[in-house]
Motif scaffolding. Structure first.
Motif, mmCIF file in Angstrom:
data_model
loop_
_atom_site.group_PDB
_atom_site.id
_atom_site.type_symbol
_atom_site.label_atom_id
_atom_site.label_comp_id
_atom_site.label_asym_id
_atom_site.label_seq_id
_atom_site.Cartn_x
_atom_site.Cartn_y
_atom_site.Cartn_z
ATOM 1 N N THR A 3 2.341 -4.508 -0.503
ATOM 2 C CA THR A 3 2.242 -5.659 -1.404
ATOM 3 C C THR A 3 0.808 -5.976 -1.814
ATOM 4 O O THR A 3 0.594 -6.670 -2.802
ATOM 5 C CB THR A 3 2.871 -6.907 -0.753
ATOM 6 N N ALA A 4 -0.182 -5.482 -1.052
ATOM 7 C CA ALA A 4 -1.588 -5.737 -1.395
ATOM 8 C C ALA A 4 -2.464 -4.702 -0.701
ATOM 9 O O ALA A 4 -2.055 -4.075 0.279
ATOM 10 C CB ALA A 4 -1.997 -7.135 -0.963
ATOM 11 N N GLN A 5 -3.672 -4.537 -1.239
ATOM 12 C CA GLN A 5 -4.661 -3.650 -0.625
ATOM 13 C C GLN A 5 -5.995 -4.366 -0.555
ATOM 14 O O GLN A 5 -6.302 -5.211 -1.400
ATOM 15 C CB GLN A 5 -4.833 -2.374 -1.448
ATOM 16 N N PHE A 6 -6.799 -4.023 0.451
ATOM 17 C CA PHE A 6 -8.129 -4.591 0.595
ATOM 18 C C PHE A 6 -9.106 -3.485 0.950
ATOM 19 O O PHE A 6 -8.818 -2.614 1.766
ATOM 20 C CB PHE A 6 -8.172 -5.654 1.693
ATOM 21 N N TRP A 9 -7.596 -1.682 4.138
ATOM 22 C CA TRP A 9 -6.425 -2.304 4.739
ATOM 23 C C TRP A 9 -5.318 -2.399 3.698
ATOM 24 O O TRP A 9 -5.587 -2.490 2.499
ATOM 25 C CB TRP A 9 -6.768 -3.717 5.225
ATOM 26 N N VAL A 10 -4.075 -2.382 4.155
ATOM 27 C CA VAL A 10 -2.932 -2.604 3.271
ATOM 28 C C VAL A 10 -2.064 -3.705 3.871
ATOM 29 O O VAL A 10 -1.989 -3.861 5.094
ATOM 30 C CB VAL A 10 -2.087 -1.328 3.052
ATOM 31 N N HIS A 11 -1.437 -4.487 2.980
ATOM 32 C CA HIS A 11 -0.493 -5.506 3.424
ATOM 33 C C HIS A 11 0.903 -4.959 3.205
ATOM 34 O O HIS A 11 1.265 -4.578 2.091
ATOM 35 C CB HIS A 11 -0.683 -6.817 2.652
ATOM 36 N N TRP A 21 -0.844 -7.218 7.548
ATOM 37 C CA TRP A 21 -2.005 -6.365 7.300
ATOM 38 C C TRP A 21 -2.120 -5.268 8.350
ATOM 39 O O TRP A 21 -2.013 -5.524 9.544
ATOM 40 C CB TRP A 21 -3.290 -7.191 7.283
ATOM 41 N N ARG A 22 -2.381 -4.044 7.872
ATOM 42 C CA ARG A 22 -2.617 -2.893 8.740
ATOM 43 C C ARG A 22 -3.815 -2.111 8.217
ATOM 44 O O ARG A 22 -3.978 -1.939 7.014
ATOM 45 C CB ARG A 22 -1.411 -1.948 8.772
ATOM 46 N N GLU A 23 -4.631 -1.630 9.145
ATOM 47 C CA GLU A 23 -5.807 -0.838 8.786
ATOM 48 C C GLU A 23 -5.404 0.616 8.568
ATOM 49 O O GLU A 23 -4.535 1.148 9.256
ATOM 50 C CB GLU A 23 -6.838 -0.926 9.908
ATOM 51 N N LEU A 24 -6.064 1.265 7.610
ATOM 52 C CA LEU A 24 -5.869 2.704 7.404
ATOM 53 C C LEU A 24 -6.867 3.454 8.281
ATOM 54 O O LEU A 24 -7.964 2.971 8.559
ATOM 55 C CB LEU A 24 -6.068 3.070 5.934
ATOM 56 N N GLY A 38 6.193 0.799 -7.163
ATOM 57 C CA GLY A 38 7.204 -0.050 -6.541
ATOM 58 C C GLY A 38 8.031 0.678 -5.493
ATOM 59 O O GLY A 38 9.147 0.293 -5.190
ATOM 60 N N ARG A 39 7.472 1.739 -4.941
ATOM 61 C CA ARG A 39 8.164 2.537 -3.920
ATOM 62 C C ARG A 39 7.751 2.078 -2.523
ATOM 63 O O ARG A 39 6.635 1.597 -2.316
ATOM 64 C CB ARG A 39 7.820 4.015 -4.065
ATOM 65 N N ALA A 40 8.627 2.269 -1.574
ATOM 66 C CA ALA A 40 8.323 1.963 -0.177
ATOM 67 C C ALA A 40 7.910 3.256 0.521
ATOM 68 O O ALA A 40 8.753 4.101 0.794
ATOM 69 C CB ALA A 40 9.531 1.348 0.510
ATOM 70 N N PRO A 41 6.623 3.440 0.796
ATOM 71 C CA PRO A 41 6.186 4.672 1.456
ATOM 72 C C PRO A 41 6.588 4.674 2.928
ATOM 73 O O PRO A 41 6.850 3.622 3.522
ATOM 74 C CB PRO A 41 4.667 4.623 1.320
ATOM 75 N N THR A 42 6.639 5.855 3.505
ATOM 76 C CA THR A 42 6.842 5.985 4.944
ATOM 77 C C THR A 42 5.459 6.037 5.581
ATOM 78 O O THR A 42 4.622 6.853 5.198
ATOM 79 C CB THR A 42 7.627 7.264 5.278
ATOM 80 N N LEU A 43 5.210 5.131 6.513
ATOM 81 C CA LEU A 43 3.903 4.996 7.145
ATOM 82 C C LEU A 43 4.042 5.275 8.636
ATOM 83 O O LEU A 43 4.960 4.772 9.280
ATOM 84 C CB LEU A 43 3.364 3.579 6.946
ATOM 85 N N ILE A 44 3.133 6.066 9.181
ATOM 86 C CA ILE A 44 3.134 6.359 10.615
ATOM 87 C C ILE A 44 1.834 5.819 11.198
ATOM 88 O O ILE A 44 0.751 6.167 10.733
ATOM 89 C CB ILE A 44 3.265 7.872 10.876
#
Length: 117
Positions: A53-56, A65-67, A73-76, A98-104
């Motif tokens: 939903t957001a990036q910083f 970081w991404v929201h 919020w999660r750090e890359l 508008g896609r939901a990525p898969t994040l590990i």
């Protein structure tokens, strides 16, 4: 003092024979099985599929970081410049489509991999 025994003799967990000393496995050797991964290694622990939903990012090196919609919020990962840039671009692409990525992420909650389909 070399002595050859005619028949094998057992003393404790050892067998003495004419071929030499043989140690038999005792119960203490079977208590804990060896592990393939040392405990100090941090492995990926969670997989999420949710909207970005957001990036910083700021001028600090590798500080991105991404929201995530359901998480916050999660750090890359900061392992390399190129890796941080690639993760940032993939999260931006997923957000714009508008896609939901898969994040590990790892045990510390830092995102290590991003898949956008």
């Amino acid at each position: 003092m070399s002595e050859t025994l005619a028949s094998p003799s057992v003393i404790g967990d050892c067998v003495f024979s004419s071929e030499g000393l043989v140690v038999l496995p005792g119960p203490a050797e079977f208590v804990a099985a060896p592990t393939l991964t040392p405990e100090s290694v941090v492995a990926a622990t969670a997989t999420h599929t949710t909207l970005v939903t957001a990036q910083f990012s700021d001028m600090t090196n590798r500080n991105t970081w991404v929201h995530l919609a359901d998480i916050g919020w999660r750090e890359l990962s900061r392992k390399s410049d190129g890796g941080t840039q690639a993760l940032t671009m993939l999260c931006g692409l997923a957000r714009s489509l508008g896609r939901a990525p898969t994040l590990i992420d790892d045990a510390n909650g830092v995102i290590q991999s991003v898949y956008v389909f």
